[in-house]
Design an enzyme around this catalytic site. Structure first.
Site, PDB file in Angstrom:
ATOM      1  N   GLU A 185       0.803  -1.223   0.000  1.00  0.00           N
ATOM      2  CA  GLU A 185       0.000   0.000   0.000  1.00  0.00           C
ATOM      3  C   GLU A 185       0.841   1.281   0.000  1.00  0.00           C
ATOM      4  OE1 GLU A 185      -2.767  -0.288   3.247  1.00  0.00           O
ATOM      5  OE2 GLU A 185      -3.780  -2.011   2.406  1.00  0.00           O
ATOM      6  N   GLU A 369      -5.525  -8.489   0.565  1.00  0.00           N
ATOM      7  CA  GLU A 369      -6.216  -8.145   1.821  1.00  0.00           C
ATOM      8  C   GLU A 369      -7.666  -7.833   1.543  1.00  0.00           C
ATOM      9  OE1 GLU A 369      -4.603  -4.946   4.235  1.00  0.00           O
ATOM     10  OE2 GLU A 369      -2.559  -5.668   3.922  1.00  0.00           O
TER      11      GLU A 369
HETATM   12  O1  IFM Z   1      -4.309  -3.207   9.103  1.00  0.00           O
HETATM   13  C1  IFM Z   1      -4.229  -2.677   7.824  1.00  0.00           C
HETATM   14  C2  IFM Z   1      -3.062  -3.271   7.062  1.00  0.00           C
HETATM   15  O2  IFM Z   1      -1.865  -3.095   7.730  1.00  0.00           O
HETATM   16  C3  IFM Z   1      -2.940  -2.608   5.716  1.00  0.00           C
HETATM   17  N1  IFM Z   1      -4.196  -2.643   5.009  1.00  0.00           N
HETATM   18  C4  IFM Z   1      -5.373  -2.215   5.719  1.00  0.00           C
HETATM   19  C5  IFM Z   1      -5.483  -2.942   7.038  1.00  0.00           C
HETATM   20  C6  IFM Z   1      -6.754  -2.489   7.780  1.00  0.00           C
HETATM   21  O3  IFM Z   1      -6.737  -1.117   8.002  1.00  0.00           O
END
Ligand code: IFM
Length: 463
Positions: A185, A369
């Site tokens: 990210e 994710e």
């Molecule tokens: O916890 C985070 C993760 O570290 C990165 N993506 C989003 C998740 C939820 O906010």
């Protein structure tokens, strides 16, 4: 910890999680996993030569993290990794996504820290013994503080330091990693870290955000070259968090605002990676923030990838700000999670299909994710998390719809394996399918975890 998933009473094939029988989720070659990140779970921040990271500094600064929480202990995974991996196997998943802590493995002079490296060798070795595929992120936000002290992602030299770190770890771990991800990210690192200051290192300047992004992407490009040379059998990719922007009016200006939202969240990262240039509209939105780039940078950034990791959580409703930008216009009467994020699975499908149409060079995708936070509690030894179960089922269906529309999606990782340190929100927000009691470090499977394990056991029994 209760791990016998099949013993959960009252579950049938039409239970609230199991995907539809024609879903691509049943395919044995569709990878299922869970994900975590080093600073969010490991703890042990002062042990075995680990150096401070920007998140140690940031979370120790009053007012930056809810309730003053820090990652000092987190889930104590550094000490409990063996039982945590047993817990992971009990979920019957195929793969695990984890991240390496840069400050644990390399010192200020660029020398290896053997104890830190050995921790990851043991961890990955055990995952392989268990037959799990390993997806390893090199940078999930825990930058060594000594590098921030030299300008962090604002200093062009960091791209070379990241390549050095990648070189070290890919030589050490070659053969133990199935898929490398350079960055997690970059939007969050650049925008939240340097643009609005909500994340470490806490700087707030629009020009900083675009320059930090350029150096993050340049570091990615250099790391790709290193990974190709050191670990040619592993897959190489990067992880982008993407946001769906829509508007609730028919006005052209609001529709354009929704488009600009997606430029700022998605095209800012995906265009340089997949087209070799930044989107012009970004600099119409943020005039005068063009980053300083040198000849050859964009070619490096756009090096071909084996896969793209996509992280998706929610949709944002926006309207025109009356000038050249957008403002959030939160919808009422929609379902939201503990984070206040709207539950909107169609947004995931629409983004995936949109990327497939828009980028001719789009590589295969893994959803690296997806998940949600809820205020889960242990009651009589059980944790019921109905909202998460429905959330996961609906998002898996969205992924299936995207696959049926022609998008090449190879796997799905739930965020997260267990409750953990949720950055500026500390320990209050619980994203895990396994509940963590932070006083005792006891782990308890939530009902979602039982259902995932049951589905995957059924899937495996069919093939
Ligand atoms: O916890 C985070 C993760 O570290 C990165 N993506 C989003 C998740 C939820 O906010």
């Amino acid at each position: 910890m209760a791990t016998d998933a099949l013993a959960v009473p009252g579950l049938s094939s039409d239970d609230p999680f199991t995907p539809a029988s024609d879903s691509a989720m049943w395919r044995r070659d569709f990878l299922f996993g869970t994900a975590t990140a080093s600073y969010q779970i490991e703890g042990a921040v002062h042990e075995d030569g680990r150096l401070p990271s920007i998140w140690d500094t940031f979370s120790a600064t009053p007012g930056k993290v809810l309730a003053g929480d820090t990652g000092e202990v987190a889930c104590d995974h550094y000490h409990r990794w063996e039982s945590d991996l047993d817990m992971l196997s009990a979920l019957n998943v195929d793969a695990y996504r984890l991240s390496l802590a840069w400050p644990r493995v390399m010192d200020e002079r660029g020398q290896p820290n053997r104890k830190g490296i050995d921790f990851y060798k043991r961890l990955l070795g055990r995952l392989k013994e268990k037959g799990l595929q390993t997806f390893v992120t090199l940078y999930h936000w825990d930058l060594p503080q000594y590098l921030e002290d030299r300008g962090g992602w604002l200093n062009r030299d960091i791209a070379h330091r990241f390549a050095d770190y990648t070189d070290l770890m890919s030589r050490e771990l070659t053969g133990q990693v199935d898929a490398w991800m350079t960055l997690n990210e970059p939007w969050c690192s650049a925008y939240l870290g340097y643009g609005n200051g909500h994340h470490a290192p806490g700087l707030a300047n629009g020009r900083f955000a675009t320059q930090a992004m350029h150096h993050l992407l340049l570091g990615h490009g250099e790391a790709v070259q290193v990974l190709r040379a050191n670990d040619p059998r592993a897959k190489v990719g990067i992880v982008a968090n993407v946001g769906r922007g829509t508007t609730d009016t028919d006005r052209d200006a609001d529709r354009h605002a929704a488009h600009l939202f997606e430029v700022q969240h998605n095209a800012w990262i995906l265009d340089p990676l997949l087209k070799g240039r930044y989107p012009d509209e970004l600099f119409e939105l943020w005039p005068g923030t063009e980053p300083l780039a040198l000849p050859g940078d964009m070619e490096k950034i756009a090096a071909p990838l084996d896969f793209l990791g996509i992280n998706y959580y929610f949709r944002t409703n926006v309207r025109s700000d009356g000038a050249h930008g957008f403002v959030e216009a939160p919808l009422t009467g929609v379902e939201r999670t503990q984070m206040g994020w709207e539950v909107h699975p169609d947004g995931l499908r629409d983004l995936l299909v949109g990327f497939h149409r828009h980028y001719p060079t789009l590589p295969p995708i893994y959803i690296t994710e997806n998940g949600m936070a809820s205020d889960d509690e242990v009651v009589d030894g059980r944790v019921d998390d109905p909202q998460r179960i429905a959330f996961l089922k609906r998002h898996l269906s969205a992924v299936d719809q995207a696959i049926k529309a022609g998008v090449d999606i190879r796997g799905y990782f739930i965020w997260s394996l267990m409750d953990n340190f949720e950055w500026a929100f500390g320990y209050e927000r619980r994203f895990g399918v396994v509940h963590v009691d932070y006083r005792t470090q006891e782990r308890t499977f939530k009902r979602s975890a039982h259902l995932i394990a049951k589905f995957l056991a059924e899937r495996d029994a069919r093939t």
